[in-house]
Design a protein around this motif. Structure first.
Motif, PDB file in Angstrom:
ATOM      1  N   LYS A 164       0.845  -1.188   0.000  1.00 15.94           N
ATOM      2  CA  LYS A 164       0.000   0.000   0.000  1.00 15.94           C
ATOM      3  C   LYS A 164       0.883   1.242   0.000  1.00 15.94           C
ATOM      4  O   LYS A 164       2.011   1.209   0.506  1.00 15.94           O
ATOM      5  CB  LYS A 164      -0.900   0.023   1.239  1.00 15.94           C
ATOM      6  CG  LYS A 164      -1.812  -1.179   1.388  1.00 15.94           C
ATOM      7  CD  LYS A 164      -2.556  -1.121   2.723  1.00 15.94           C
ATOM      8  CE  LYS A 164      -3.426  -2.338   2.938  1.00 15.94           C
ATOM      9  NZ  LYS A 164      -4.081  -2.321   4.275  1.00 15.94           N
ATOM     10  N   ASN A 165       0.336   2.329  -0.519  1.00 13.98           N
ATOM     11  CA  ASN A 165       1.104   3.571  -0.465  1.00 13.98           C
ATOM     12  C   ASN A 165       1.202   4.068   0.976  1.00 13.98           C
ATOM     13  O   ASN A 165       0.407   3.689   1.849  1.00 13.98           O
ATOM     14  CB  ASN A 165       0.495   4.638  -1.383  1.00 13.98           C
ATOM     15  CG  ASN A 165      -0.879   5.080  -0.935  1.00 13.98           C
ATOM     16  OD1 ASN A 165      -1.769   4.258  -0.757  1.00 13.98           O
ATOM     17  ND2 ASN A 165      -1.061   6.385  -0.758  1.00 13.98           N
ATOM     18  N   ALA A 166       2.203   4.900   1.232  1.00 14.86           N
ATOM     19  CA  ALA A 166       2.520   5.318   2.605  1.00 14.86           C
ATOM     20  C   ALA A 166       1.374   6.048   3.276  1.00 14.86           C
ATOM     21  O   ALA A 166       1.223   5.992   4.505  1.00 14.86           O
ATOM     22  CB  ALA A 166       3.774   6.187   2.597  1.00 14.86           C
ATOM     23  N   TYR A 167       0.550   6.749   2.508  1.00 17.62           N
ATOM     24  CA  TYR A 167      -0.544   7.535   3.089  1.00 17.62           C
ATOM     25  C   TYR A 167      -1.895   6.880   2.810  1.00 17.62           C
ATOM     26  O   TYR A 167      -2.901   7.573   2.604  1.00 17.62           O
ATOM     27  CB  TYR A 167      -0.496   8.957   2.532  1.00 17.62           C
ATOM     28  CG  TYR A 167       0.739   9.705   2.958  1.00 17.62           C
ATOM     29  CD1 TYR A 167       0.808  10.340   4.202  1.00 17.62           C
ATOM     30  CD2 TYR A 167       1.861   9.748   2.131  1.00 17.62           C
ATOM     31  CE1 TYR A 167       1.952  11.007   4.604  1.00 17.62           C
ATOM     32  CE2 TYR A 167       3.019  10.422   2.527  1.00 17.62           C
ATOM     33  CZ  TYR A 167       3.051  11.044   3.766  1.00 17.62           C
ATOM     34  OH  TYR A 167       4.193  11.702   4.162  1.00 17.62           O
ATOM     35  N   PHE A 168      -1.915   5.551   2.794  1.00 22.27           N
ATOM     36  CA  PHE A 168      -3.162   4.810   2.587  1.00 22.27           C
ATOM     37  C   PHE A 168      -4.150   5.176   3.693  1.00 22.27           C
ATOM     38  O   PHE A 168      -3.854   5.048   4.878  1.00 22.27           O
ATOM     39  CB  PHE A 168      -2.877   3.312   2.609  1.00 22.27           C
ATOM     40  CG  PHE A 168      -4.006   2.475   2.072  1.00 22.27           C
ATOM     41  CD1 PHE A 168      -3.979   2.010   0.760  1.00 22.27           C
ATOM     42  CD2 PHE A 168      -5.087   2.139   2.868  1.00 22.27           C
ATOM     43  CE1 PHE A 168      -5.019   1.229   0.257  1.00 22.27           C
ATOM     44  CE2 PHE A 168      -6.130   1.372   2.370  1.00 22.27           C
ATOM     45  CZ  PHE A 168      -6.096   0.913   1.069  1.00 22.27           C
ATOM     46  N   THR A 169      -5.333   5.654   3.288  1.00 20.58           N
ATOM     47  CA  THR A 169      -6.306   6.196   4.236  1.00 20.58           C
ATOM     48  C   THR A 169      -7.633   5.476   4.112  1.00 20.58           C
ATOM     49  O   THR A 169      -8.265   5.517   3.044  1.00 20.58           O
ATOM     50  CB  THR A 169      -6.529   7.696   3.976  1.00 20.58           C
ATOM     51  OG1 THR A 169      -5.277   8.380   3.999  1.00 20.58           O
ATOM     52  CG2 THR A 169      -7.462   8.289   5.015  1.00 20.58           C
ATOM     53  N   PRO A 170      -8.086   4.793   5.157  1.00 22.34           N
ATOM     54  CA  PRO A 170      -9.406   4.146   5.105  1.00 22.34           C
ATOM     55  C   PRO A 170     -10.486   5.159   4.750  1.00 22.34           C
ATOM     56  O   PRO A 170     -10.487   6.293   5.237  1.00 22.34           O
ATOM     57  CB  PRO A 170      -9.583   3.610   6.530  1.00 22.34           C
ATOM     58  CG  PRO A 170      -8.187   3.429   7.043  1.00 22.34           C
ATOM     59  CD  PRO A 170      -7.392   4.553   6.444  1.00 22.34           C
ATOM     60  N   GLY A 171     -11.396   4.762   3.904  1.00 22.96           N
ATOM     61  CA  GLY A 171     -12.474   5.645   3.482  1.00 22.96           C
ATOM     62  C   GLY A 171     -12.200   6.353   2.168  1.00 22.96           C
ATOM     63  O   GLY A 171     -13.133   6.820   1.516  1.00 22.96           O
TER      64      GLY A 171
END
Length: 359
Positions: A55-62
């Protein structure tokens, strides 16, 4: 990481992948190579079977998620090879070796693109990279087998050789087993119900049959008889002849509809092996497609199957290389195709992940 250094590293990885046999279901060593390549660039990853996921470093749920996917398994080399299929050889700008075109060039290009965007913030989408196994045999430990373990995917780019043009639709596949029956007998006696002779009319029916619905993108459904088997000895008329049909399904039909139609109309019994490999597509007005067209890429419909068939989200098939080279003897990819492929992937994602830069 500069794009230049990532491109050089990607080409080196491709050579290492060619050197390492990775037949479907036997990809553990190439999985280790991909994992090492990512981790050496401070990109955490996990492994499920022989599938490598990052996943990319700033993977953000939602936040919506864009999947980048290509496979690292290969078919077995065919008997026409005149070169060592596991020796990466570069000649006149061509990199030879098994899996170089299908789909090594695509895979390393997507890995380089993912690494380029990995630590960049404020992207419109999460990035999910999956280097998948068992694509060539649609195996249980392929992308399909791990979807339940992945975050929700909203849209996908599947790396397959398309000359970096945009395959906005892909045909599905149904394989049927068919049986033509007759009366078994000794070859010396008269027999008006010879299963082999009965097969002639059945083959003609399949050759002349056409499905009424034609797709604007994918054209007609294509039905091909690909195997025939009947009889065991010279002096005996068999009770039946077995056929195998390969049906490539356009986006006007579901596989279930194709099966129902053929089973109703065909002059012999048919049994579908599976109905799960349906056609795939993406809206021609999707931002990924529009971004690719802005970069000068053409759109078309693809007759070949890929991991797109596992996905229920909109998906785009796109990658360096030429589909006609896949599974061929002395397979190769042009080095410039990979170099250009990485650059185009990066530019496409810039338009998609940073749309504010383009108004």
């Amino acid at each position: 990481m500069s794009l230049e250094s990532l491109t050089s590293d990607a080409l080196e990885l491709l050579k290492n992948l060619i050197t390492t046999p990775s037949f479907s279901g036997e990809e553990d060593e190439t999985a280790a190579l991909i994992r090492k390549w990512l981790e050496s660039r401070d990109i955490p990853c996990e492994q499920i079977g022989n599938n490598i996921i990052a996943k990319n470093a700033y993977f953000t749920p939602g936040k919506p998620t864009l999947l980048l996917n290509s496979h690292h398994d290969t078919v077995r080399p065919n008997k026409g090879y005149t070169r060592d299929p596991f020796k990466p050889t570069e000649e006149e700008g061509k990199l030879y070796g098994l899996g170089s075109n299908d789909a090594g060039g695509c895979l390393v290009s997507l890995l380089a693109c993912f690494a380029y965007w990995h630590k960049q913030a404020d992207l419109s989408h999460n990035l999910l990279m999956v280097a998948s196994a068992e694509e060539e045999n649609s195996g249980p430990n392929s992308l399909r087998g791990i979807l339940q373990d992945l975050p929700h995917i909203d849209v996908a780019i599947v790396g397959e050789p398309t000359e970096m043009h945009l395959a906005i639709a892909e045909k599905g596949l149904v394989v049927f087993d068919a049986t033509v029956t007759g009366t078994p007998s000794h070859a010396a006696h008269p027999n008006a119900d010879n299963a082999i002779y009965n097969t002639i009319a059945v083959l003609e029916w399949f050759r002349n049959y056409s499905f009424p619905k034609v797709s604007e993108t994918l054209g007609e459904v294509k039905l091909t008889v690909t195997q025939i088997d009947g009889g065991k000895q010279h002096n005996a008329v068999p009770a039946h002849v077995d056929l195998v049909l390969d049906v490539r399904v356009n986006d006007c039909y579901t596989n279930a509809e194709i099966a129902e139609l053929l089973q109703q109309e065909a002059p012999c019994p048919l049994r579908p092996r599976s109905l799960r490999l349906n056609s795939s597509s993406i809206d021609p007005g999707h931002p990924l497609v529009l971004g690719g067209k802005a970069l000068g890429r053409k759109t078309y419909g693809s007759p070949t199957l890929s991991d797109q068939a596992a996905l229920s989200c909109p998906s785009l098939k796109m990658g360096p290389g030429l589909s006609l080279r896949s599974h061929s003897a002395d397979e190769f990819v042009e080095v410039k195709e990979v170099v250009e492929g990485i650059a185009i992937y990066v530019d496409l994602l810039e338009r998609f992940l940073k749309p504010e830069r383009f108004g």
